[in-house]
Design a protein around this motif. Structure first.
Motif, PDB file in Angstrom:
ATOM      1  N   ALA A 228       0.435  -1.271   0.106  1.00 27.51           N
ATOM      2  CA  ALA A 228       0.404  -0.214  -0.100  1.00 27.51           C
ATOM      3  C   ALA A 228       1.239   1.804  -0.047  1.00 27.51           C
ATOM      4  O   ALA A 228       0.279   1.888  -1.262  1.00 27.51           O
ATOM      5  CB  ALA A 228      -1.044   0.014   0.841  1.00 27.51           C
ATOM      6  N   VAL A 229       2.270   1.222   0.762  1.00 22.28           N
ATOM      7  CA  VAL A 229       2.854   2.405   0.616  1.00 22.28           C
ATOM      8  C   VAL A 229       3.340   2.743  -0.533  1.00 22.28           C
ATOM      9  O   VAL A 229       3.620   3.683  -1.178  1.00 22.28           O
ATOM     10  CB  VAL A 229       3.671   2.160   2.056  1.00 22.28           C
ATOM     11  CG1 VAL A 229       4.933   2.651   1.765  1.00 22.28           C
ATOM     12  CG2 VAL A 229       3.435   2.112   3.256  1.00 22.28           C
ATOM     13  N   ARG A 230       3.910   1.541  -1.253  1.00 16.28           N
ATOM     14  CA  ARG A 230       4.235   1.613  -3.117  1.00 16.28           C
ATOM     15  C   ARG A 230       3.343   2.358  -3.712  1.00 16.28           C
ATOM     16  O   ARG A 230       3.714   2.618  -4.278  1.00 16.28           O
ATOM     17  CB  ARG A 230       4.861   0.306  -2.960  1.00 16.28           C
ATOM     18  CG  ARG A 230       5.773  -0.320  -2.707  1.00 16.28           C
ATOM     19  CD  ARG A 230       6.362  -1.658  -2.749  1.00 16.28           C
ATOM     20  NE  ARG A 230       7.192  -3.007  -2.535  1.00 16.28           N
ATOM     21  CZ  ARG A 230       6.857  -3.441  -1.166  1.00 16.28           C
ATOM     22  NH1 ARG A 230       6.147  -3.783  -1.343  1.00 16.28           N
ATOM     23  NH2 ARG A 230       8.368  -4.149  -0.755  1.00 16.28           N
ATOM     24  N   ARG A 231       1.887   1.275  -3.306  1.00 16.70           N
ATOM     25  CA  ARG A 231       1.387   2.251  -4.793  1.00 16.70           C
ATOM     26  C   ARG A 231       1.332   3.751  -4.457  1.00 16.70           C
ATOM     27  O   ARG A 231       1.631   4.665  -5.237  1.00 16.70           O
ATOM     28  CB  ARG A 231      -0.052   1.520  -4.338  1.00 16.70           C
ATOM     29  CG  ARG A 231      -0.322   0.104  -4.627  1.00 16.70           C
ATOM     30  CD  ARG A 231      -1.377  -0.355  -4.428  1.00 16.70           C
ATOM     31  NE  ARG A 231      -1.558  -1.331  -4.443  1.00 16.70           N
ATOM     32  CZ  ARG A 231      -2.392  -2.459  -3.728  1.00 16.70           C
ATOM     33  NH1 ARG A 231      -3.962  -1.454  -3.474  1.00 16.70           N
ATOM     34  NH2 ARG A 231      -2.540  -3.990  -4.196  1.00 16.70           N
ATOM     35  N   ASN A 232       0.931   4.466  -3.607  1.00 17.57           N
ATOM     36  CA  ASN A 232       1.177   5.813  -3.165  1.00 17.57           C
ATOM     37  C   ASN A 232       2.431   6.533  -3.083  1.00 17.57           C
ATOM     38  O   ASN A 232       2.106   7.858  -3.589  1.00 17.57           O
ATOM     39  CB  ASN A 232       0.754   6.009  -1.787  1.00 17.57           C
ATOM     40  CG  ASN A 232       0.460   7.529  -0.957  1.00 17.57           C
ATOM     41  OD1 ASN A 232       0.567   8.295  -0.510  1.00 17.57           O
ATOM     42  ND2 ASN A 232      -1.402   7.931  -1.648  1.00 17.57           N
ATOM     43  N   LEU A 233       3.295   5.906  -2.969  1.00 14.74           N
ATOM     44  CA  LEU A 233       4.806   6.498  -3.192  1.00 14.74           C
ATOM     45  C   LEU A 233       4.352   7.134  -5.063  1.00 14.74           C
ATOM     46  O   LEU A 233       4.964   7.571  -5.477  1.00 14.74           O
ATOM     47  CB  LEU A 233       6.152   6.319  -3.119  1.00 14.74           C
ATOM     48  CG  LEU A 233       5.298   6.015  -1.362  1.00 14.74           C
ATOM     49  CD1 LEU A 233       7.006   5.342  -0.713  1.00 14.74           C
ATOM     50  CD2 LEU A 233       5.505   7.386  -0.690  1.00 14.74           C
ATOM     51  N   ARG A 234       4.056   5.705  -5.619  1.00 17.79           N
ATOM     52  CA  ARG A 234       4.408   5.815  -7.105  1.00 17.79           C
ATOM     53  C   ARG A 234       3.578   6.730  -7.965  1.00 17.79           C
ATOM     54  O   ARG A 234       3.338   7.139  -8.959  1.00 17.79           O
ATOM     55  CB  ARG A 234       4.029   4.185  -7.562  1.00 17.79           C
ATOM     56  CG  ARG A 234       4.883   3.157  -7.204  1.00 17.79           C
ATOM     57  CD  ARG A 234       5.056   2.363  -8.362  1.00 17.79           C
ATOM     58  NE  ARG A 234       6.054   0.805  -7.688  1.00 17.79           N
ATOM     59  CZ  ARG A 234       5.369  -0.152  -6.933  1.00 17.79           C
ATOM     60  NH1 ARG A 234       4.131  -0.286  -6.408  1.00 17.79           N
ATOM     61  NH2 ARG A 234       6.263  -0.627  -6.611  1.00 17.79           N
ATOM     62  N   MET A 235       2.309   6.746  -6.909  1.00 21.30           N
ATOM     63  CA  MET A 235       1.207   7.610  -7.369  1.00 21.30           C
ATOM     64  C   MET A 235       1.784   8.911  -7.275  1.00 21.30           C
ATOM     65  O   MET A 235       1.170  10.275  -8.378  1.00 21.30           O
ATOM     66  CB  MET A 235      -0.135   7.541  -6.454  1.00 21.30           C
ATOM     67  CG  MET A 235      -1.373   8.680  -7.031  1.00 21.30           C
ATOM     68  SD  MET A 235      -2.910   8.350  -6.658  1.00 21.30           S
ATOM     69  CE  MET A 235      -2.204   9.012  -5.008  1.00 21.30           C
ATOM     70  N   MET A 236       2.007   9.572  -6.078  1.00 20.47           N
ATOM     71  CA  MET A 236       2.553  10.470  -5.408  1.00 20.47           C
ATOM     72  C   MET A 236       3.390  11.320  -6.256  1.00 20.47           C
ATOM     73  O   MET A 236       4.127  13.015  -6.959  1.00 20.47           O
ATOM     74  CB  MET A 236       2.965  10.956  -4.168  1.00 20.47           C
ATOM     75  CG  MET A 236       1.981  10.570  -2.833  1.00 20.47           C
ATOM     76  SD  MET A 236       0.491  11.883  -3.447  1.00 20.47           S
ATOM     77  CE  MET A 236       1.771  13.334  -4.352  1.00 20.47           C
ATOM     78  N   VAL A 237       4.345  10.371  -7.223  1.00 20.57           N
ATOM     79  CA  VAL A 237       5.220  11.040  -7.987  1.00 20.57           C
ATOM     80  C   VAL A 237       4.779  11.660  -9.428  1.00 20.57           C
ATOM     81  O   VAL A 237       4.996  13.091  -9.730  1.00 20.57           O
ATOM     82  CB  VAL A 237       6.436   9.937  -9.205  1.00 20.57           C
ATOM     83  CG1 VAL A 237       6.351  10.494 -10.624  1.00 20.57           C
ATOM     84  CG2 VAL A 237       6.966   8.902  -8.404  1.00 20.57           C
ATOM     85  N   TYR A 238       3.627  11.677 -10.142  1.00 17.15           N
ATOM     86  CA  TYR A 238       2.477  12.292 -10.809  1.00 17.15           C
ATOM     87  C   TYR A 238       1.386  13.614  -9.857  1.00 17.15           C
ATOM     88  O   TYR A 238       1.137  13.531 -10.773  1.00 17.15           O
ATOM     89  CB  TYR A 238       2.345  10.988 -11.681  1.00 17.15           C
ATOM     90  CG  TYR A 238       2.434  10.553 -12.145  1.00 17.15           C
ATOM     91  CD1 TYR A 238       3.180  10.494 -13.528  1.00 17.15           C
ATOM     92  CD2 TYR A 238       3.024   9.005 -11.283  1.00 17.15           C
ATOM     93  CE1 TYR A 238       3.828   9.729 -14.240  1.00 17.15           C
ATOM     94  CE2 TYR A 238       3.253   7.879 -12.086  1.00 17.15           C
ATOM     95  CZ  TYR A 238       3.963   8.237 -13.254  1.00 17.15           C
ATOM     96  OH  TYR A 238       5.013   6.898 -13.847  1.00 17.15           O
TER      97      TYR A 238
END
Length: 619
Positions: A228-238
């Motif tokens: 879940a942490v990975r998903r949000n951190l990937r999203m926040m790149v954009y």
């Protein structure tokens, strides 16, 4: 040496003296030892005195700080530890201060940092610091009953509590602590496949959930939580504008429409970069670290965790990826938000939840577009459906309001068509009929109640007189659930309104087509054939720029009607033009719309039916 680490040591040292000057030294005061915040009152919350104590703790045990083993700072820290014990309630909680009194979740925020502070100090081989460390441990021990039984308000509070329980479990290895954390985790994680948390809070609460679940997963050996942490951190790149401003245009919390920077994500990116050996996360950790200007809340204190977890934060030698600056990114395009919303009625809570919000916009699709220094967001289920940054120009939002609902239109549909986007919504509004008699509690008639109350007998008919028809009100049934004496009201709020049938249901359809062009964007807004619905399209612009245009007419402080022609907005050498103006009705502000201070507003007034095209040109 790590440049972010060096920067943090310098920043923390610079803040020490300033915080010392704000400490209450009057030992007779109930606030003795506390550090005054902007309110002038010392508070034991995660952004108050504990946050300052974390900074001081880092300085005291770090040989690279000029305050290493400083006697004056140690005395101040010990006094602050006394403050925390004195302001802790009998039930082990602390209060936020601005709201949330005797608050388990706000205590959880504090526990998350104080536990790390205690571990850092207790492991440091300096006998002089151990009495203060013992006070922190006592504070933590007192929180155990509240952490084991306490509840929450908001979705992210659950993960704050699991992190607090987990970090306490490292110090007090009680199985009930881990068991309580598992009770919260059993509810499942509230995150979409693309990485959006329930509250859609890119400025604040994403980072709160990320760091909390990292530590929960670490301590409880639940590596699946890190996904879940990975998903949000990937999203926040954009979700960062070229200036470093985080996209908050559609937040469901208090960061909505305010300016935030990525600093609060530094630790989550750094920890996950080290854990996954991920070059993109490492690059984002560097980027987020470049925006750090001071300390975060005690639960997310950068230097504290770098010192406490040196191996877990070590990304030296890790390759850095290039951060994307040209992309079109659809977020939540596959999320089944509509299916989830259809299931609400079957859950049984009837849209009632105490002290919180339903957050019905969770998982609504958005599009992020970046082309160098131009950054665009297309949004659904939020007051603004479009925002744009172009160099120094900030178009904070574009919203549509009508007299039909009345108020702001929140588009529910998003379709990607070629390189453009189509938004749509069908609004519905009806009228409530009478409650079916069988859904009302049986009542005595008004006349029977009156007679019973007065003891009166029926009057005999006078000889030769015709009988008058009875007063209809005497035969009318009371419609409330509580019968009473003559004249007792039927309270509106006691009626079972859920049983009223809808009558004369009306609909109103609106669509918005957004098409990028070489010089900007073209917006086509179309209504259905319903007549005479007053409509207003509003462009929300940063207060720092200058507005010009012959067709602009003042409509209040910071507000203008673009009655005709073109409005030109300039900021720092960049410009944006809006055209053509329209002034088909004279209403300056539609009902249930609002225009907070601190921005500039350009309004276009239309009356349905219409098919309008507005150009937004970038210069």
């Amino acid at each position: 040496m790590d440049s972010t680490y060096i920067k943090l040591v310098r920043l923390y040292d610079e803040s020490v003296q300033s915080a010392l000057s704000k400490q209450v030294r009057d030992v007779s005061s109930k606030y003795a030892g506390g550090i005054m915040d902007a309110s002038g009152i010392p508070r034991p919350n995660h952004g108050g005195t504990p946050s300052v104590m974390a900074c001081w703790a880092c300085a005291l045990v770090n040989p690279e700080s000029r305050y290493y083993h400083d006697a004056e700072l140690l005395a101040a820290f010990d006094l602050a530890a006394d403050f925390m014990l004195n302001r802790q309630h009998a039930d082990g909680t602390v209060s936020l201060g601005s709201t949330n009194f005797n608050s388990p979740p706000d205590t959880g925020f504090v526990v998350g940092g104080v536990a790390q502070m205690y571990q850092l100090l207790s492991r440091h081989g300096w006998p002089d610091i151990q009495p203060s460390a013992a006070k922190l441990k006592l504070f933590l021990e007192r929180t155990l009953p509240a952490m084991l039984t306490g509840g929450c308000h908001t979705p992210n509070h659950r993960w704050v509590l699991t992190a607090a329980l987990s970090l306490l479990y490292e110090i007090f290895p009680l199985p009930e602590l881990a068991a309580r954390a598992e009770e919260w985790l059993a509810e499942g994680l509230d995150i979409t496949v693309d990485g959006e948390w329930t509250e859609r809070s890119n400025g604040i609460y994403n980072a709160v959930s990320d760091i909390a679940l990292y530590h929960t997963g670490r301590v409880l050996h639940r590596p699946e939580l890190l996904e879940a942490v990975r998903r949000n951190l990937r999203m926040m790149v954009y979700l960062v504008h070229p200036s470093g401003e985080i996209v908050t245009d559609y937040s469901g919390r208090q960061d909505f429409g305010h300016t935030y920077r990525p600093a609060t994500y530094f630790l989550s990116y750094r920890l996950m970069a080290a854990h996954d050996r991920d070059p993109l996360f490492a690059a984002m950790a560097d980027y987020a670290g470049s925006f750090i200007q001071g300390t975060e809340g005690v639960n997310n204190n950068a230097l504290l965790q770098l010192l406490l977890y040196p191996k877990e934060t070590d990304i030296s030698g890790l390759e850095r990826a290039s951060l994307p600056d040209r992309y079109v990114k659809l977020i939540n395009g596959s999320h089944t938000a509509e299916e989830h919303l259809k299931r609400i009625e079957s859950v049984g809570h009837h849209m009632k939840i105490q002290h919180s919000s339903m957050h019905l916009a969770f998982g609504a699709p958005i599009v992020r577009i970046r082309d160098g220094e131009t950054s665009v967001t297309v949004m659904t289920r939020t007051p603004s459906f479009f925002s744009l940054r172009h160099g120094k120009v900030r178009l904070l939002g574009v919203k549509l309001s009508t007299s039909f609902s009345p108020g702001i239109v929140k588009f529910e549909e998003l379709i990607c068509e070629g390189n453009g986007y189509k938004l749509g919504v069908t609004m519905e509004k009806g009228y409530n009929g009478p409650i079916p008699k069988e859904k009302l509690l049986p009542q005595e008639s008004f006349g029977e109640q009156a007679a019973a109350a007065s003891g009166a007998q029926s009057m005999p008919e006078a000889s030769g007189e015709s009988r008058m028809p009875p007063d209809a009100s005497h035969e009318r049934q009371l419609s409330s659930g509580a019968a009473g004496a003559q004249g007792e009201p039927s309270p509106w709020y006691l009626l079972p309104h859920q049983h009223r049938p809808l009558t004369h249901v009306q609909t109103h359809r609106l669509t918005a087509e957004l098409m990028p062009e070489d010089s900007g964007w073209r917006m086509r807004i179309v209504s259905d054939e319903r007549e005479d619905v007053l409509t207003q399209l509003t462009f929300i612009l940063g207060a720092e720029g200058e507005l010009q245009g012959e067709g602009l007419a003042a409509a209040g402080e910071g507000r203008y009607m673009l009655q005709s022609g073109t409005a030109r907005y300039t900021a720092g050498g960049d410009a944006l033009e809006i055209s053509p103006g329209a002034y088909e009705h004279f209403v300056a502000e539609l009902r249930d719309d609002s225009h907070p201070a601190g921005c500039q507003y350009v309004h276009l007034n239309w009356v349905t039916p219409f098919d309008k095209t507005v150009a937004v040109r970038l210069r």
